[in-house]
Structure formats: C-alpha cells, structure tokens
Scaffold this motif. Structure first.
Motif, PDB file in Angstrom:
ATOM      1  N   SER A  52       0.809  -1.213   0.000  1.00 43.40           N
ATOM      2  CA  SER A  52       0.000   0.000   0.000  1.00 43.40           C
ATOM      3  C   SER A  52       0.845   1.266   0.000  1.00 43.40           C
ATOM      4  O   SER A  52       0.292   2.370  -0.064  1.00 43.40           O
ATOM      5  CB  SER A  52      -0.941   0.015   1.212  1.00 43.40           C
ATOM      6  OG  SER A  52      -0.211   0.059   2.430  1.00 43.40           O
ATOM      7  N   ALA A  53       2.164   1.144   0.095  1.00 42.10           N
ATOM      8  CA  ALA A  53       3.031   2.323  -0.010  1.00 42.10           C
ATOM      9  C   ALA A  53       2.741   3.018  -1.343  1.00 42.10           C
ATOM     10  O   ALA A  53       2.658   2.355  -2.383  1.00 42.10           O
ATOM     11  CB  ALA A  53       4.493   1.934   0.075  1.00 42.10           C
ATOM     12  N   PRO A  54       2.541   4.337  -1.358  1.00 46.10           N
ATOM     13  CA  PRO A  54       2.080   5.009  -2.579  1.00 46.10           C
ATOM     14  C   PRO A  54       2.927   4.728  -3.815  1.00 46.10           C
ATOM     15  O   PRO A  54       2.380   4.484  -4.892  1.00 46.10           O
ATOM     16  CB  PRO A  54       2.125   6.497  -2.187  1.00 46.10           C
ATOM     17  CG  PRO A  54       1.912   6.500  -0.717  1.00 46.10           C
ATOM     18  CD  PRO A  54       2.614   5.265  -0.211  1.00 46.10           C
ATOM     19  N   VAL A  55       4.242   4.774  -3.683  1.00 48.49           N
ATOM     20  CA  VAL A  55       5.088   4.541  -4.854  1.00 48.49           C
ATOM     21  C   VAL A  55       4.901   3.116  -5.371  1.00 48.49           C
ATOM     22  O   VAL A  55       4.831   2.880  -6.581  1.00 48.49           O
ATOM     23  CB  VAL A  55       6.567   4.808  -4.518  1.00 48.49           C
ATOM     24  CG1 VAL A  55       7.465   4.392  -5.684  1.00 48.49           C
ATOM     25  CG2 VAL A  55       6.771   6.283  -4.200  1.00 48.49           C
ATOM     26  N   ILE A  56       4.792   2.148  -4.467  1.00 45.09           N
ATOM     27  CA  ILE A  56       4.586   0.755  -4.874  1.00 45.09           C
ATOM     28  C   ILE A  56       3.221   0.593  -5.526  1.00 45.09           C
ATOM     29  O   ILE A  56       3.072  -0.086  -6.555  1.00 45.09           O
ATOM     30  CB  ILE A  56       4.721  -0.186  -3.663  1.00 45.09           C
ATOM     31  CG1 ILE A  56       6.123  -0.094  -3.074  1.00 45.09           C
ATOM     32  CG2 ILE A  56       4.390  -1.618  -4.058  1.00 45.09           C
ATOM     33  CD1 ILE A  56       7.240  -0.436  -4.036  1.00 45.09           C
ATOM     34  N   ALA A  57       2.196   1.235  -4.949  1.00 44.13           N
ATOM     35  CA  ALA A  57       0.850   1.138  -5.522  1.00 44.13           C
ATOM     36  C   ALA A  57       0.810   1.733  -6.923  1.00 44.13           C
ATOM     37  O   ALA A  57       0.236   1.158  -7.846  1.00 44.13           O
ATOM     38  CB  ALA A  57      -0.158   1.834  -4.613  1.00 44.13           C
ATOM     39  N   VAL A  58       1.442   2.913  -7.094  1.00 44.05           N
ATOM     40  CA  VAL A  58       1.473   3.545  -8.405  1.00 44.05           C
ATOM     41  C   VAL A  58       2.254   2.686  -9.395  1.00 44.05           C
ATOM     42  O   VAL A  58       1.843   2.494 -10.550  1.00 44.05           O
ATOM     43  CB  VAL A  58       2.081   4.959  -8.316  1.00 44.05           C
ATOM     44  CG1 VAL A  58       2.347   5.534  -9.701  1.00 44.05           C
ATOM     45  CG2 VAL A  58       1.145   5.881  -7.542  1.00 44.05           C
ATOM     46  N   TRP A 125      -5.965   6.311  -5.999  1.00 44.68           N
ATOM     47  CA  TRP A 125      -6.586   5.562  -7.102  1.00 44.68           C
ATOM     48  C   TRP A 125      -5.814   4.280  -7.386  1.00 44.68           C
ATOM     49  O   TRP A 125      -6.414   3.211  -7.586  1.00 44.68           O
ATOM     50  CB  TRP A 125      -6.615   6.439  -8.359  1.00 44.68           C
ATOM     51  CG  TRP A 125      -6.868   5.636  -9.593  1.00 44.68           C
ATOM     52  CD1 TRP A 125      -8.073   5.194 -10.079  1.00 44.68           C
ATOM     53  CD2 TRP A 125      -5.875   5.124 -10.491  1.00 44.68           C
ATOM     54  NE1 TRP A 125      -7.880   4.443 -11.209  1.00 44.68           N
ATOM     55  CE2 TRP A 125      -6.547   4.386 -11.488  1.00 44.68           C
ATOM     56  CE3 TRP A 125      -4.478   5.222 -10.542  1.00 44.68           C
ATOM     57  CZ2 TRP A 125      -5.864   3.753 -12.531  1.00 44.68           C
ATOM     58  CZ3 TRP A 125      -3.808   4.589 -11.573  1.00 44.68           C
ATOM     59  CH2 TRP A 125      -4.495   3.877 -12.553  1.00 44.68           C
ATOM     60  N   ALA A 126      -4.486   4.380  -7.403  1.00 41.48           N
ATOM     61  CA  ALA A 126      -3.669   3.198  -7.678  1.00 41.48           C
ATOM     62  C   ALA A 126      -3.881   2.135  -6.608  1.00 41.48           C
ATOM     63  O   ALA A 126      -3.974   0.946  -6.908  1.00 41.48           O
ATOM     64  CB  ALA A 126      -2.192   3.582  -7.769  1.00 41.48           C
ATOM     65  N   ALA A 127      -3.950   2.563  -5.338  1.00 40.59           N
ATOM     66  CA  ALA A 127      -4.155   1.601  -4.253  1.00 40.59           C
ATOM     67  C   ALA A 127      -5.508   0.918  -4.378  1.00 40.59           C
ATOM     68  O   ALA A 127      -5.618  -0.309  -4.217  1.00 40.59           O
ATOM     69  CB  ALA A 127      -4.045   2.315  -2.907  1.00 40.59           C
ATOM     70  N   VAL A 128      -6.558   1.679  -4.690  1.00 40.98           N
ATOM     71  CA  VAL A 128      -7.889   1.088  -4.847  1.00 40.98           C
ATOM     72  C   VAL A 128      -7.899   0.106  -6.011  1.00 40.98           C
ATOM     73  O   VAL A 128      -8.498  -0.974  -5.931  1.00 40.98           O
ATOM     74  CB  VAL A 128      -8.942   2.200  -5.064  1.00 40.98           C
ATOM     75  CG1 VAL A 128     -10.283   1.611  -5.494  1.00 40.98           C
ATOM     76  CG2 VAL A 128      -9.106   3.017  -3.791  1.00 40.98           C
ATOM     77  N   SER A 129      -7.216   0.448  -7.112  1.00 36.22           N
ATOM     78  CA  SER A 129      -7.192  -0.434  -8.277  1.00 36.22           C
ATOM     79  C   SER A 129      -6.495  -1.750  -7.983  1.00 36.22           C
ATOM     80  O   SER A 129      -6.729  -2.755  -8.662  1.00 36.22           O
ATOM     81  CB  SER A 129      -6.497   0.261  -9.455  1.00 36.22           C
ATOM     82  OG  SER A 129      -5.089   0.356  -9.259  1.00 36.22           O
ATOM     83  N   ARG A 130      -5.627  -1.774  -6.957  1.00 39.78           N
ATOM     84  CA  ARG A 130      -4.895  -2.985  -6.591  1.00 39.78           C
ATOM     85  C   ARG A 130      -5.436  -3.612  -5.317  1.00 39.78           C
ATOM     86  O   ARG A 130      -4.831  -4.546  -4.778  1.00 39.78           O
ATOM     87  CB  ARG A 130      -3.416  -2.640  -6.380  1.00 39.78           C
ATOM     88  CG  ARG A 130      -2.714  -2.085  -7.600  1.00 39.78           C
ATOM     89  CD  ARG A 130      -2.401  -3.127  -8.614  1.00 39.78           C
ATOM     90  NE  ARG A 130      -1.506  -4.135  -8.055  1.00 39.78           N
ATOM     91  CZ  ARG A 130      -1.083  -5.207  -8.719  1.00 39.78           C
ATOM     92  NH1 ARG A 130      -1.479  -5.409  -9.953  1.00 39.78           N
ATOM     93  NH2 ARG A 130      -0.289  -6.095  -8.158  1.00 39.78           N
ATOM     94  N   SER A 131      -6.575  -3.105  -4.826  1.00 37.37           N
ATOM     95  CA  SER A 131      -7.179  -3.597  -3.580  1.00 37.37           C
ATOM     96  C   SER A 131      -6.205  -3.484  -2.412  1.00 37.37           C
ATOM     97  O   SER A 131      -6.173  -4.344  -1.531  1.00 37.37           O
ATOM     98  CB  SER A 131      -7.643  -5.058  -3.751  1.00 37.37           C
ATOM     99  OG  SER A 131      -8.630  -5.148  -4.760  1.00 37.37           O
ATOM    100  N   ALA A 132      -5.415  -2.435  -2.422  1.00 31.09           N
ATOM    101  CA  ALA A 132      -4.467  -2.171  -1.339  1.00 31.09           C
ATOM    102  C   ALA A 132      -5.021  -1.057  -0.454  1.00 31.09           C
ATOM    103  O   ALA A 132      -5.979  -0.366  -0.805  1.00 31.09           O
ATOM    104  CB  ALA A 132      -3.096  -1.784  -1.899  1.00 31.09           C
TER     105      ALA A 132
END
Length: 522
Positions: A52-58, A125-132
């Motif tokens: 869920s770290a932002p850079v990882i999620a993106v 948005w990236a986290a939601v798209s990955r269910s994180a």
C-alpha cells in the motif's frame, strides 16, 4: 543638488545568478515536500501493508496499465531488473514534478500544495485499483501538500534579490534542510518497521517439510555432460529465473495462510498450511519456462518440487460438470488460468511447498504455489497462492488473457546453444558444442546441429530424466576452420514434431525459431 535614495539596479549577470539561485531554492522546497510525502507514506504503510506504499501502488498500477508490447520490451531489455528501472523512473518523474510544484509554490503556495494533493489522489486511485490500503496515499498527499504550502509561503515572503539575505531566506534554507532530514528518517524508519512487521523469513526457516509420500525417481546418471559453461541439470534456487509483476514480494506468514477452493465445486474447502503439510506430499522434477523467453533466452529453469497433489484436492472438492478452467489467485492479486482437463488428466500437478530440498523461497511463492507441467508459467504457476476457483473460460479471463496472451500457454519445443558462448573465440579443429532442449509433457527425442547452413548432424543426447524436464546434449564439431561461423540447433520432441524454423516473438503464445550463435575460429 538632489538626494536620490533609489538604489541602483544590480548588474544583469548578478540578477541572472540570483534568479537562478532563487529558482533552485524553490525547486528544492518541492523536493523536500516530496520527500516528506514519501516518508509519511512509507511510515503509514508499515501498518497497512508494504504493497500500500504510494510509490509501490502507483508502480503496480503502471505495470497493469502498460501495453503488452512495452512490457515485452522491458523484460527483453532489462530482464529481472525491469522493476528497478520502473521504480527509478517513478521516483525521477516524481522528483521532476515536485521541483515544478516548488517553483509554482514560490509564487502561489496554494497551487503548489494542490499538486501534492493530486499526487495523493493518484496514489489513492492506484491503491484502490490494486485492492491495497488507501490510507498511506491519503497521508502522503496531505503531508506533502501541507509541507509544500508552508515552505511555499516562507519562500513567497522572502524578498527577492538584490535585497540583502535576511532571516527569511535562512528560515527557508533551514526549513528545507530540516524537512529533508525528517523525511529521510521517516522513510527509513517506515521501511525498517514494515520489514520487521512483515518479516516471514523466521517463519519460513521454522518450516519442517515432511518426507515425500511419493518420492521422485532417482535422476539417471549422465543427465549432465561435463562441459564447462553448460547449465547445471538442476538450477540452484538462487539462480532460478524470476519473471512476475510484483514490485514488492508478498510476505505471507504460513501460520495465518489459508487456501480457499470454491466455484463450480460440490464441497468448497478452506485449508491451513498445517493441513496442507499433512496431506501426502509428492516430489516432481520439472522444467519451468516463461512465455516471455526469446529464442535461446534465459527464462527457463529446472528444479525438484515438493507438494500436495492438486488433482486430488480438486477431486475432494468435487468438480462440477461444465467447468473447464482453474483460476489461481495470488496474494498480490495476480490471476492465473489453467485448462482444468489438463490438471485432471493424470499429470503430476502440485500445490508446491518445497523447492530443491527447502521451503519455497519467498521470491518463488512461499508458502504455496501451483506447478502444472506442460504449460508456461503464466498459465500454470500461481505464486503466493491464496485462492483456487473452478470456473469456465467463458466466465472469466485471467490477468494475461485480458492482455491478449493465449488462453492455453502450452510449452513449445525449444532448444538453445550454451557452449560456445555467443561471439566466443575457439581454437581450430574439433569444437565441443553443447546446450539444452525442452518440450515438457512430450520430452525430447533428438537434437540436431549444423554449421554455416550445412547438413544437419545429430547431437549426442544426455540421459533422459523424463518428459517434464529438459534434456542436455553435446556435439563434436569436426574440423572447424579459422573464420567466423554460424552454428544452429533444432530439436525434435517425442511425438516426432520437429522444432519449426519460423521465427516468431513471444507474444501471444511463445517464441519459435531455431537458436543460433556466431563464433570465431582462430
């Protein structure tokens, strides 16, 4: 005489220099705000999960959105370093945008802060798209925006050159440096805390794998010719290829791991790791290859797997009529679809828990993964497995199928030259040529070699360890004369089918063509 108190304007070179210094300072405040945002996100992710770290999620979302040709280019160009290249690109892009935000904030602090709020929105948005977890992105965006607004206001209030440097400029300098220091500490501390909270190395080391109820047959003598430079018959775990989309390795505590079996079954199951280890375990020598492998490429490896029978588990669950696809789901959201009829046709498909005599390495799917001989990894090998769904091809398209890859993913007959190495210089006379060939579930019946487009000559095959593993070969090239030469290889599988010459790229169903290498005889 008049007393004119108006100061003379500074010389043009000095004005330019002072303007550049002010712009650099403004950009530095943007970088400091970005560092604060990243640090806050990392610290929050220590409690919500490293994915869920932002850079990882993106980065993960970027992988999902990347067109297939670009993904193939990344794998082909950067190999197993493709994720490092992606993350480096994300950080560089973030740094450039943060510097621009700093320049904006020097004049309009609220607008510069809005850029960081937008960063947070993209991360969310990236986290939601990955269910994180979305909280780290929210915190990162809020912290970045607040720091940018504050630093921007400090810089906005500072008189421009050529006014003398006063407390305002020193305040901005100290604030920027202090923000960078605190951000670095938060980022480092967050990463260390995340590693300690999600460390499963100790739990993996504590796993004691039971002896197999069905041991693998002994590997025959002579499976590996003693040729320097030839791949070992069994690939060490540290050298086993890895191609996946995971930017951070899922870390699953086996004590909390469960496997759900559901879908078109009569008896849905939920199984713990201890229950899995209590099932009869089987050993399997198997060569796994990646569909992204170019002709002669490195993404193929062989090991001895240990695991429970996947067909036995599905029969226990009771597969319903009409089901034709088994979908495995990974902890990181990856979905892998395998033809169900092939899983149940008698081949030794496994829920693997061991690899080369030890528990699965984390990078290769600990605590459990699927292994189904005869298919490329993208349709058979779900790492970090947590869910099995019995379904149909009509009802569901797995991850790679949605991106245009072939639904089945049957391994093609392939061979490669490993010795001599490409562009090697070899002495004239007899030259040893050696390599590896594979056609899992079919096996290799023959390998042929030729030089400079001449007649094909049969290579000597090493001992056959079974249809699910590769087969190594050697050929003594007689009377090699000085000059540059091209050596080619082709294989014939046990069905009698000869490897095709037609050269095709990996997409959408695996590369084809004869492998060749160029050497210089001296």
């Amino acid at each position: 005489m008049t007393n004119d108190s108006t100061p003379e304007p500074a010389p043009a070179p000095r004005r330019r220099r002072d303007g550049v210094l002010r712009a650099v300072g403004a950009a530095a405040t943007g970088l400091a705000a970005a560092a604060a945002a990243v640090g806050a996100g990392e610290l929050t992710a220590a409690f919500t999960g490293p994915d869920s770290a932002p850079v990882i999620a993106v980065g993960s979302a970027a992988i999902d959105l990347t067109p297939t040709p670009l993904k193939e280019y990344a794998v082909r160009t950067f190999g197993t370093h493709d994720k490092l290249v992606l993350l480096s690109g994300i950080y560089l892009t973030m740094a450039a945008l943060a510097a621009v935000a700093g320049l904006i904030a020097a004049r309009r602090p609220a607008l510069g802060a809005a850029v960081f709020a937008a960063f947070g929105g993209v991360g969310g948005w990236a986290a939601v798209s990955r269910s994180a977890g979305v909280l780290p992105a929210v915190v990162a965006g809020a912290v970045g925006a607040a720091v940018m607004f504050w630093l921007g206001r400090q810089l906005h209030r500072t008189p421009p050159p050529p006014e003398p440097a006063g407390p305002g400029r020193r305040t901005v300098l100290i604030a920027t440096g202090g923000t960078l220091a605190v951000a670095a500490l938060a980022g480092y501390g967050g990463r260390r805390l995340s590693d300690s909270r999600n460390d499963v190395a100790g739990a993996r080391a504590a796993v004691r794998l039971p002896a197999p109820a069905v041991p693998a047959k002994p590997v025959p003598l002579g499976t590996h010719p003693a040729v320097p430079g030839l791949s070992p018959f069994r690939t060490p775990n540290a050298d086993f290829y890895r191609v996946d989309t995971a930017l951070t390795l899922p870390r699953i505590d086996p004590r909390r791991w469960t496997l759900r079996v559901h879908g078109l079954v009569d008896h849905p199951l939920l199984m713990s790791f201890d229950e899995l280890l209590r099932r009869p375990l089987e050993e399997l020598d198997h060569t796994l290859s990646c569909v992204s492998n170019e002709v002669g490429g490195p993404y193929v490896s062989t090991t001895r797997w240990l695991g429970a029978s996947l067909p036995a588990l599905l029969r226990q669950a009771g597969v319903r009529a009409g089901a034709d696809q088994l979908v495995g789901r990974s902890k990181d959201g990856m979905t892998i679809g395998t033809p169900l009829a092939s899983v149940l046709d008698g081949r030794p498909a496994l829920l693997a828990v061991g690899m080369d005599g030890e528990a699965l390495p984390i990078a290769h799917g600990f605590p459990c993964r699927t292994v189904v001989p005869g298919f490329y990894g993208y349709t058979s090998a779900t790492k970090w497995l947590v869910d099995l769904e019995v379904t149909t091809f009509a009802a569901y398209d797995p991850y790679w199928v949605r991106r245009g890859w072939d639904r089945t993913g049957t391994v093609r007959t392939a061979s490669r030259i490993e010795v001599p190495a490409p562009f090697a210089h070899v002495p004239a006379g007899a030259v040893t040529v050696a390599g590896t060939a594979w056609a899992t579930r079919r096996g290799i019946a023959a390998v042929e070699v030729r030089a400079d487009g001449g007649p094909w000559a049969e290579a000597a095959l090493a001992a056959d360890a079974g249809p699910d593993v590769w087969r190594q070969w050697t050929y003594e090239w007689p009377n090699a004369r000085p000059g540059t030469h091209r050596i080619e290889v082709r294989a014939t599988d046990a069905t009698g089918a000869v490897q095709t010459e037609a050269r095709k790229p990996p997409f959408p169903s695996g590369s084809t063509g004869w492998h060749s290498t160029v050497v210089t005889v001296i």
